[in-house]
Structure formats: C-alpha cells, structure tokens
Design a protein around this motif. Structure first.
Motif, PDB file in Angstrom:
ATOM      1  N   SER A  70      23.407  -2.214  20.796  1.00 12.35           N
ATOM      2  CA  SER A  70      24.590  -1.596  20.187  1.00 12.35           C
ATOM      3  C   SER A  70      25.307  -2.584  19.279  1.00 12.35           C
ATOM      4  N   LEU A  71      25.413  -3.821  19.744  1.00 11.55           N
ATOM      5  CA  LEU A  71      26.081  -4.843  18.942  1.00 11.55           C
ATOM      6  C   LEU A  71      25.334  -5.086  17.641  1.00 11.55           C
ATOM      7  N   VAL A  72      24.000  -5.173  17.751  1.00 11.52           N
ATOM      8  CA  VAL A  72      23.194  -5.393  16.540  1.00 11.52           C
ATOM      9  C   VAL A  72      23.335  -4.209  15.583  1.00 11.52           C
ATOM     10  N   ALA A  73      23.279  -2.982  16.139  1.00 13.47           N
ATOM     11  CA  ALA A  73      23.427  -1.793  15.291  1.00 13.47           C
ATOM     12  C   ALA A  73      24.792  -1.757  14.622  1.00 13.47           C
ATOM     13  N   TRP A  74      25.844  -2.160  15.359  1.00 17.97           N
ATOM     14  CA  TRP A  74      27.191  -2.164  14.778  1.00 17.97           C
ATOM     15  C   TRP A  74      27.303  -3.192  13.662  1.00 17.97           C
ATOM     16  N   VAL A  75      26.702  -4.395  13.873  1.00 15.49           N
ATOM     17  CA  VAL A  75      26.732  -5.435  12.834  1.00 15.49           C
ATOM     18  C   VAL A  75      25.982  -4.959  11.596  1.00 15.49           C
ATOM     19  N   VAL A  76      24.813  -4.322  11.829  1.00 18.16           N
ATOM     20  CA  VAL A  76      24.045  -3.800  10.691  1.00 18.16           C
ATOM     21  C   VAL A  76      24.842  -2.740   9.942  1.00 18.16           C
ATOM     22  N   TRP A  77      25.511  -1.854  10.696  1.00 15.58           N
ATOM     23  CA  TRP A  77      26.322  -0.807  10.066  1.00 15.58           C
ATOM     24  C   TRP A  77      27.465  -1.406   9.258  1.00 15.58           C
ATOM     25  N   ARG A  78      28.123  -2.428   9.808  1.00 18.48           N
ATOM     26  CA  ARG A  78      29.215  -3.063   9.072  1.00 18.48           C
ATOM     27  C   ARG A  78      28.698  -3.727   7.795  1.00 18.48           C
ATOM     28  N   PHE A  79      27.518  -4.323   7.885  1.00 18.30           N
ATOM     29  CA  PHE A  79      26.934  -4.951   6.695  1.00 18.30           C
ATOM     30  C   PHE A  79      26.601  -3.895   5.643  1.00 18.30           C
ATOM     31  N   ILE A  80      25.969  -2.811   6.087  1.00 16.28           N
ATOM     32  CA  ILE A  80      25.628  -1.732   5.150  1.00 16.28           C
ATOM     33  C   ILE A  80      26.890  -1.128   4.551  1.00 16.28           C
ATOM     34  N   TYR A  81      27.906  -0.927   5.398  1.00 11.86           N
ATOM     35  CA  TYR A  81      29.158  -0.338   4.903  1.00 11.86           C
ATOM     36  C   TYR A  81      29.811  -1.245   3.856  1.00 11.86           C
ATOM     37  N   SER A  82      29.873  -2.552   4.144  1.00 10.89           N
ATOM     38  CA  SER A  82      30.490  -3.481   3.192  1.00 10.89           C
ATOM     39  C   SER A  82      29.722  -3.497   1.874  1.00 10.89           C
ATOM     40  N   HIS A  83      28.383  -3.461   1.958  1.00  7.24           N
ATOM     41  CA  HIS A  83      27.574  -3.458   0.745  1.00  7.24           C
ATOM     42  C   HIS A  83      27.808  -2.183  -0.065  1.00  7.24           C
ATOM     43  N   LEU A  84      27.809  -1.033   0.622  1.00  9.76           N
ATOM     44  CA  LEU A  84      28.057   0.231  -0.079  1.00  9.76           C
ATOM     45  C   LEU A  84      29.468   0.303  -0.636  1.00  9.76           C
ATOM     46  N   PHE A  85      30.430  -0.265   0.092  1.00 10.54           N
ATOM     47  CA  PHE A  85      31.816  -0.248  -0.375  1.00 10.54           C
ATOM     48  C   PHE A  85      31.967  -1.071  -1.655  1.00 10.54           C
ATOM     49  N   ASN A  86      31.303  -2.223  -1.698  1.00 10.41           N
ATOM     50  CA  ASN A  86      31.369  -3.054  -2.912  1.00 10.41           C
ATOM     51  C   ASN A  86      30.746  -2.338  -4.105  1.00 10.41           C
ATOM     52  N   ILE A  87      29.677  -1.587  -3.839  1.00 12.66           N
ATOM     53  CA  ILE A  87      29.042  -0.837  -4.930  1.00 12.66           C
ATOM     54  C   ILE A  87      29.953   0.297  -5.400  1.00 12.66           C
ATOM     55  N   SER A  88      30.542   1.006  -4.444  1.00  7.89           N
ATOM     56  CA  SER A  88      31.399   2.140  -4.808  1.00  7.89           C
ATOM     57  C   SER A  88      32.660   1.706  -5.535  1.00  7.89           C
ATOM     58  N   GLU A  89      33.138   0.493  -5.251  1.00  3.18           N
ATOM     59  CA  GLU A  89      34.334  -0.001  -5.925  1.00  3.18           C
ATOM     60  C   GLU A  89      34.091  -0.212  -7.410  1.00  3.18           C
ATOM     61  N   LYS A  90      32.850  -0.438  -7.789  1.00  9.40           N
ATOM     62  CA  LYS A  90      32.534  -0.703  -9.194  1.00  9.40           C
ATOM     63  C   LYS A  90      32.282   0.571  -9.989  1.00  9.40           C
ATOM     64  N   THR A  91      32.207   1.692  -9.318  1.00 14.65           N
ATOM     65  CA  THR A  91      31.960   2.959 -10.010  1.00 14.65           C
ATOM     66  C   THR A  91      33.279   3.668 -10.301  1.00 14.65           C
ATOM     67  N   LYS A  92      33.258   4.537 -11.302  1.00 16.32           N
ATOM     68  CA  LYS A  92      34.434   5.323 -11.650  1.00 16.32           C
ATOM     69  C   LYS A  92      34.517   6.606 -10.821  1.00 16.32           C
ATOM     70  N   PHE A  93      33.457   6.875 -10.079  1.00 19.90           N
ATOM     71  CA  PHE A  93      33.402   8.081  -9.250  1.00 19.90           C
ATOM     72  C   PHE A  93      34.105   7.789  -7.926  1.00 19.90           C
TER      73      PHE A  93
END
Length: 363
Positions: free
Chosen positions: A30-53
């Motif tokens: 569970s801890l590993v899955a949560w860390v992976v999810w946080r990493f994926i979320y942070s990566h997707l959030f950084n990408i979404s911040e650069k879009t106008k959508f």
C-alpha cells in the motif's frame, strides 16, 4: 506439557507468523502504491499546469484524495479479512460487500468533488450567471447522490422494485408530513427556472416588508441582506405568493419633480421651461432617447407649477442622486438667470378702497 500440545503451539506460532508477514506485505505494498500514485499525480499536475485547458486540473484535483483513500482502505480491508479468517472460523461475506460499497463511495466522492470544482471554476468567470451556475451544480450533485444511493441499495440486496412500490405509499405520507419543506424546495426550483432575481440583485416586495440584496438562493430559503445590513431569511415558498420587484433590472431611473415659480414671474415661464428642456436634452447623464417632458402644469395656491419628467442613463442609486442634484441646481440657475425665483407659500391681502378709508378714519 505433552508432545501434542507442543506441536500445536509451534503450528500456531508459525501460522501467526505467516499472517503477520501477509499484513506487513500488504501494508508495504500500500505504501509503495501510494508513493507511486503521488509521483504520478505530481507529474500529471506539472503537465496540466502548462496547458491552457483547465478541465484536466479539475479532474486531477477531484481524483487526488479519493484515490489516496482507496489505496489505503482497500488493502486494509484485505488485511482485516485475513485477521478475521485466521482467528474466527466463520465466513465473512460482508467483507466482499464492503469492498463493493467502498468502490461505489469512492466513485461518488470523485464525481461530487468534480462537480464542486467545476462550479467553483465557472463562478470565477464574472461573465457567467452565478445563480444559474449554482443551480446546475446543486442539481448535478443531487443526481449523483441519488444514483449513488440507489447503487448502494442495490449492492446491499434491496429490491428497487419493492422500494419504488413502497415509495408510492411512503411518498404520500412523507409529502403530507413535509408539506412546507417540499413547497420551499419547489419554490427554489421555480426561482432557478423563472429567474425573477439572482444573487447580487436588489429586490423588494410591495406585499411584504422584504427589500435588500440577494446573497444566496438555497433549496429551502433565500438569504437577503437588507440595507441596514441585517440578514433576512425568506422561505422560497413565499415568493410563489407575493409580487417581487427587481429594481436591479431597470434600464433607467426617473426624475419626476414639480417646481413652482412666483406669480409675478408669469411672463418668464415660457423661456424658463424652454431653457430647462434644452438643458436636459444636452445633459450627458440624461437619456434623451427616453421620454423627456418639461411643461407648465398647474396654477398652485401660491405658485405657477411646471414639472420635469426625464430619465437618467445610470441605474446606480448613488450616481442617480448625484445626477438629480446636478439637474436641480442647473434648474435653479436658469430660474435666477431670468430674474425669477422659486415660490414659497404666501398669502396676499387685498384691501378694498372703502375699507381702507374706514381704517384711516378710525386711526
């Protein structure tokens, strides 16, 4: 202690050790899955911040907390099942049901968060109607909760057909018991659909002592802030039975004043009326396309009355009085420039010649 008891203790200790290892492994997973999810979320959030959508930001924010909760709660349910299976020799079918309920709750949670995020995002755009956005948001959340509740009841084995049959009879009982609540609810719906007013508008009712600015339109009541800053809570059903005036939607404000000249200024009335009309037609804050009337109107008790009937460009209450003051001051200047004056209540005493001679003889 005999040999059989010793073997039993050894087996139990090994069994418990296997159970401990399973729980530890599940927790670490569970801890590993949560860390992976946080990493994926942070990566997707950084990408979404650069879009106008902006919708991708709203979806990510809606997924963040529910997915984290699911990552921890789902394995916890599995660990609980292992614990109960190892210590209690019975079937726990409700654990499987609880997992289904958890998935349904997480899905409903995500949709409600998404609806709230979309509503807040749309409210930031001042060009959109706040009342309509709030109404659509409330209806969408109500639909989501209703569908979610029906799904949960279906998961629990409740017959929806029987529920609907019972609802026909129970609905009548509930309707009679909650008559006022339902009338307020449907009154709120009528406000949203008919839109006689919206949040931020000034309304008043000649039937009731209701006047102020609308702060919030809820399902049960509307909050109005009076001009002395007191909150006024009005049940929505009231608006179905009263006349509501919405001054915020007027196109102009009216100036309607009567001005009296002295009787000795009768020869100057025509020129004064003409100059006042010309002043209003060229005034920058007067809407010349609306009705504009300046006319000698009546013979008063102590004045010759003419009236002004015109409309201002502004509908703002404060600005309207500033424009009205400017108009009235200019009218006074026109009157004085023509050697006339504004009348005030007077009486003229006329003495006949015979009475005047009698008064002189008596003196």
């Amino acid at each position: 202690m005999d040999m059989n008891d010793l073997l039993t203790d050894i087996q139990n200790s090994q069994y418990l050790k296997g159970w401990d290892n399973s729980v530890i492994f599940i927790t670490l997973a569970s801890l590993v899955a949560w860390v992976v999810w946080r990493f994926i979320y942070s990566h997707l959030f950084n990408i979404s911040e650069k879009t106008k959508f902006h919708w991708d930001d709203l979806i990510l924010h809606a997924l963040k907390t529910p997915i984290s909760t699911l990552i921890w709660c789902w394995p916890a349910t599995i660990s609980l099942g292992l614990l109960l299976d190892d210590n209690i020799q019975s079937k726990f079918s409700w654990l499987a049901t609880s997992k289904k309920l958890m998935l349904a709750a997480i899905f409903i949670w995500i949709l409600i968060r998404l609806a709230l995020n979309v509503e807040h995002y749309l409210l930031q755009d001042k060009r959109r109607d706040e009342t309509t956005v709030q109404a659509v948001g409330k209806v969408s959340r109500l639909i989501i909760l209703t569908i979610g509740l029906l799904s949960v009841m279906q998961t629990l084995g409740v017959s929806l057909r029987g529920l609907l049959t019972f609802g026909g009879v129970g609905g009548l009982i509930v309707g009679l018991a909650a008559k006022d609540l339902l009338s307020n609810f449907f009154g709120g719906l009528m406000i949203y659909f008919d839109r006689p007013f919206k949040v931020g508008e000034w309304i008043r009712s000649p039937d009731r002592e209701i006047e102020g600015t609308v702060e919030r339109i809820g399902w049960r009541m509307t909050i109005i802030r009076t001009f002395d800053k007191r909150p006024l809570y009005v049940p929505n059903s009231v608006f179905s039975n009263i006349i509501v005036e919405n001054p915020s939607r007027m196109k102009n404000r009216r100036i309607y004043e009567t001005i009296g000249l002295r009787y000795q200024d009768v020869d100057k009335m025509a020129i004064i009326v003409a100059q006042v009309r010309d002043m209003l037609e060229n005034h920058e804050d007067i809407d010349a396309e609306q009705t504009l009337i300046v006319n000698f109107n009546a013979f008063g008790a102590s004045s010759l009355d003419f009236f002004i009937y015109t409309f201002t460009e502004t509908i703002n209450w404060v600005r309207f009085h500033e424009v009205k003051q400017d108009v009235m001051l200019k009218v006074i200047d026109i009157i004085h420039q023509n050697g006339a004056d504004i009348a005030f209540p007077t009486r003229t005493l006329v003495i006949e010649p015979k009475e005047a001679a009698f008064l002189e003889d008596s003196n």
